[in-house]
Design an enzyme around this catalytic site. Sequence first.
Site, PDB file in Angstrom:
ATOM      1  N   GLU A  24      14.004  47.409  17.485  1.00  0.00           N
ATOM      2  CA  GLU A  24      14.958  47.864  16.489  1.00  0.00           C
ATOM      3  C   GLU A  24      14.308  48.035  15.119  1.00  0.00           C
ATOM      4  O   GLU A  24      13.418  47.273  14.738  1.00  0.00           O
ATOM      5  CB  GLU A  24      16.129  46.877  16.407  1.00  0.00           C
ATOM      6  CG  GLU A  24      16.964  46.884  17.676  1.00  0.00           C
ATOM      7  CD  GLU A  24      18.161  45.966  17.639  1.00  0.00           C
ATOM      8  OE1 GLU A  24      19.170  46.295  18.296  1.00  0.00           O
ATOM      9  OE2 GLU A  24      18.104  44.920  16.955  1.00  0.00           O
ATOM     10  N   CYS A  70      13.033  48.649   7.502  1.00  0.00           N
ATOM     11  CA  CYS A  70      12.510  47.432   8.121  1.00  0.00           C
ATOM     12  C   CYS A  70      11.997  47.786   9.505  1.00  0.00           C
ATOM     13  O   CYS A  70      12.745  48.292  10.343  1.00  0.00           O
ATOM     14  CB  CYS A  70      13.619  46.384   8.202  1.00  0.00           C
ATOM     15  SG  CYS A  70      13.118  44.820   8.959  1.00  0.00           S
ATOM     16  N   CYS A  90       9.038  38.327  20.340  1.00  0.00           N
ATOM     17  CA  CYS A  90       8.194  37.510  19.468  1.00  0.00           C
ATOM     18  C   CYS A  90       7.865  36.215  20.185  1.00  0.00           C
ATOM     19  O   CYS A  90       8.740  35.613  20.817  1.00  0.00           O
ATOM     20  CB  CYS A  90       8.903  37.212  18.149  1.00  0.00           C
ATOM     21  SG  CYS A  90       7.860  36.342  16.946  1.00  0.00           S
ATOM     22  N   CYS A 149      10.801  30.867  16.505  1.00  0.00           N
ATOM     23  CA  CYS A 149      11.557  30.253  15.410  1.00  0.00           C
ATOM     24  C   CYS A 149      12.984  30.008  15.888  1.00  0.00           C
ATOM     25  O   CYS A 149      13.625  30.891  16.457  1.00  0.00           O
ATOM     26  CB  CYS A 149      11.546  31.153  14.181  1.00  0.00           C
ATOM     27  SG  CYS A 149       9.891  31.369  13.472  1.00  0.00           S
ATOM     28  N   CYS A 171      16.177  32.412  15.011  1.00  0.00           N
ATOM     29  CA  CYS A 171      15.964  33.863  15.046  1.00  0.00           C
ATOM     30  C   CYS A 171      16.366  34.446  16.396  1.00  0.00           C
ATOM     31  O   CYS A 171      15.902  33.989  17.443  1.00  0.00           O
ATOM     32  CB  CYS A 171      14.495  34.179  14.760  1.00  0.00           C
ATOM     33  SG  CYS A 171      14.134  35.951  14.726  1.00  0.00           S
ATOM     34  N   GLY A 196       9.195  40.668  15.827  1.00  0.00           N
ATOM     35  CA  GLY A 196       7.803  40.309  16.011  1.00  0.00           C
ATOM     36  C   GLY A 196       7.150  39.724  14.772  1.00  0.00           C
ATOM     37  O   GLY A 196       7.679  39.791  13.661  1.00  0.00           O
ATOM     38  N   GLU A 197       5.986  39.144  14.971  1.00  0.00           N
ATOM     39  CA  GLU A 197       5.133  38.612  13.908  1.00  0.00           C
ATOM     40  C   GLU A 197       4.032  39.629  13.638  1.00  0.00           C
ATOM     41  O   GLU A 197       3.131  39.822  14.466  1.00  0.00           O
ATOM     42  CB  GLU A 197       4.539  37.270  14.326  1.00  0.00           C
ATOM     43  CG  GLU A 197       3.329  36.792  13.532  1.00  0.00           C
ATOM     44  CD  GLU A 197       3.581  36.652  12.039  1.00  0.00           C
ATOM     45  OE1 GLU A 197       2.858  37.305  11.259  1.00  0.00           O
ATOM     46  OE2 GLU A 197       4.486  35.886  11.659  1.00  0.00           O
ATOM     47  N   SER A 233       5.687  40.585   6.230  1.00  0.00           N
ATOM     48  CA  SER A 233       6.259  39.245   6.302  1.00  0.00           C
ATOM     49  C   SER A 233       5.603  38.478   7.437  1.00  0.00           C
ATOM     50  O   SER A 233       5.499  38.981   8.552  1.00  0.00           O
ATOM     51  CB  SER A 233       7.770  39.329   6.539  1.00  0.00           C
ATOM     52  OG  SER A 233       8.322  38.040   6.709  1.00  0.00           O
ATOM     53  N   SER A 290       7.710  33.568   5.585  1.00  0.00           N
ATOM     54  CA  SER A 290       8.927  32.951   6.120  1.00  0.00           C
ATOM     55  C   SER A 290       8.753  31.445   6.066  1.00  0.00           C
ATOM     56  O   SER A 290       8.176  30.844   6.975  1.00  0.00           O
ATOM     57  CB  SER A 290       9.162  33.430   7.556  1.00  0.00           C
ATOM     58  OG  SER A 290       9.402  34.822   7.591  1.00  0.00           O
ATOM     59  N   LEU A 291       9.256  30.846   5.012  1.00  0.00           N
ATOM     60  CA  LEU A 291       9.017  29.422   4.773  1.00  0.00           C
ATOM     61  C   LEU A 291      10.070  28.555   5.464  1.00  0.00           C
ATOM     62  O   LEU A 291       9.756  27.767   6.357  1.00  0.00           O
ATOM     63  CB  LEU A 291       9.001  29.166   3.270  1.00  0.00           C
ATOM     64  CG  LEU A 291       8.509  27.798   2.812  1.00  0.00           C
ATOM     65  CD1 LEU A 291       7.098  27.511   3.311  1.00  0.00           C
ATOM     66  CD2 LEU A 291       8.579  27.691   1.292  1.00  0.00           C
ATOM     67  N   HIS A 292      11.306  28.623   5.000  1.00  0.00           N
ATOM     68  CA  HIS A 292      12.483  28.068   5.676  1.00  0.00           C
ATOM     69  C   HIS A 292      12.574  26.545   5.709  1.00  0.00           C
ATOM     70  O   HIS A 292      13.589  26.006   6.175  1.00  0.00           O
ATOM     71  CB  HIS A 292      12.600  28.604   7.107  1.00  0.00           C
ATOM     72  CG  HIS A 292      12.559  30.082   7.195  1.00  0.00           C
ATOM     73  ND1 HIS A 292      13.376  30.899   6.426  1.00  0.00           N
ATOM     74  CD2 HIS A 292      11.785  30.932   7.936  1.00  0.00           C
ATOM     75  CE1 HIS A 292      13.107  32.172   6.701  1.00  0.00           C
ATOM     76  NE2 HIS A 292      12.154  32.216   7.607  1.00  0.00           N
ATOM     77  N   CYS A 348      19.284  40.256   8.653  1.00  0.00           N
ATOM     78  CA  CYS A 348      18.066  39.476   8.852  1.00  0.00           C
ATOM     79  C   CYS A 348      18.267  38.421   9.928  1.00  0.00           C
ATOM     80  O   CYS A 348      19.234  37.666   9.913  1.00  0.00           O
ATOM     81  CB  CYS A 348      17.686  38.808   7.529  1.00  0.00           C
ATOM     82  SG  CYS A 348      16.175  37.852   7.613  1.00  0.00           S
TER      83      CYS A 348
END
Length: 370
Positions: A97, A110, A117, A121, A124, A170-171, A202, A224-226, A344
């Site tokens: 997507e 985006c 992925c 996480c 997600c 994905g990363e 990101s 992406s800290l979180h 997101c």
Amino acid sequence: MTTAQENRVNLLDFDAQAMTDWFAAQGEKPFRARQVLRWIHRFGETDFEAMTDVAKSLRAKLQESACIVPPNPIRDSISTDGTRKWLFDVGNANAVESVFIPETTRGTLCISSQAGCALDCSFCSTGKQGFNRNLTAAEIIGQLWMANRLLGADPDGERIISNVVMMGMGEPLANFDNVVSALNLMLDDHAYGLSRRRVTVSTSGIVPAMDRLRDACPVALAVSLHAPNDALRDVLVPINKKYPLVELMAACRRYLERAPRDFITFEYVMLDGVNDQDEHARQLIALTRDVPCKFNLIPFNPFPNSGYERSPAPRIKRFAQILIDAGIVTTTRKTRGDDVDAACGQLAGQVIDKTRRTTRRTISLTEVRS
């Protein structure tokens, strides 16, 4: 691709250097590569016969040996707020997507970099589908190519997409070479001509790849800290077990030596009762005191069986104010496109999981808080 196309080279896979090298192998001069690059990316052309300033003999050669095949859109959804989401077929029952977010002063696309992925996480939607494969450079840049075609131009004839963020499925840094090829095209004046400040990658924090990106193609960086501490981030962002926060912060400082912006953007999803308390904000201030940064707080966007809830608006406002009072630029991301699952953390596409994670463990809130 059709069977005939599979026997030809997809020129969308090539950035300027790769295109030049391929043309040289065909006995052609570098300027021919630049001509074709412009036709493909600036004008969105797929028919070699339409490339009128290219020699007829070369056009005939290209018809036999090359093709221009972007991923095919199989679904096109438009949100009530104007956000637009496409589902792109990338073959073998996989689809990814992309999301276009229109704003008054810019239009942001985006883009996805992987089918699924592998980083898992816990909050997600993409991660819950597992992982199939890296996207090719053609499949990555092809999302931008196709979005430009589908969106058309503004009344002045300018492209509507002004910014690109590698924040889709994905990363990106786990697919380093293909992502960098796509980034090179985004920045190339013969292709899309975007500035480094308008292209953002990101990452969840793959430290060695952050250093490689700094050296190869430094664009704006979002992390992406979180979570403000290792114990919590190990649960929310498991890659932290390999690259803990002290290493991640050091990599951020190194990246800023060559970054086009003088700050790192830290993305921080707001999870009710999990990472949104005053003490968490104070820990973030201490964690990032030596890293010029801004925070982008992201209200959690729910999806089925996530196990999490969005922090209430007053709690997000209080959290943001603590950071602001410490002198940190802090914004709260406006939720866009959630009625078409384009917000997101909601991108899921279709993924044939090769990781054999047939069921996904949902972290209980009790465990996360402990």
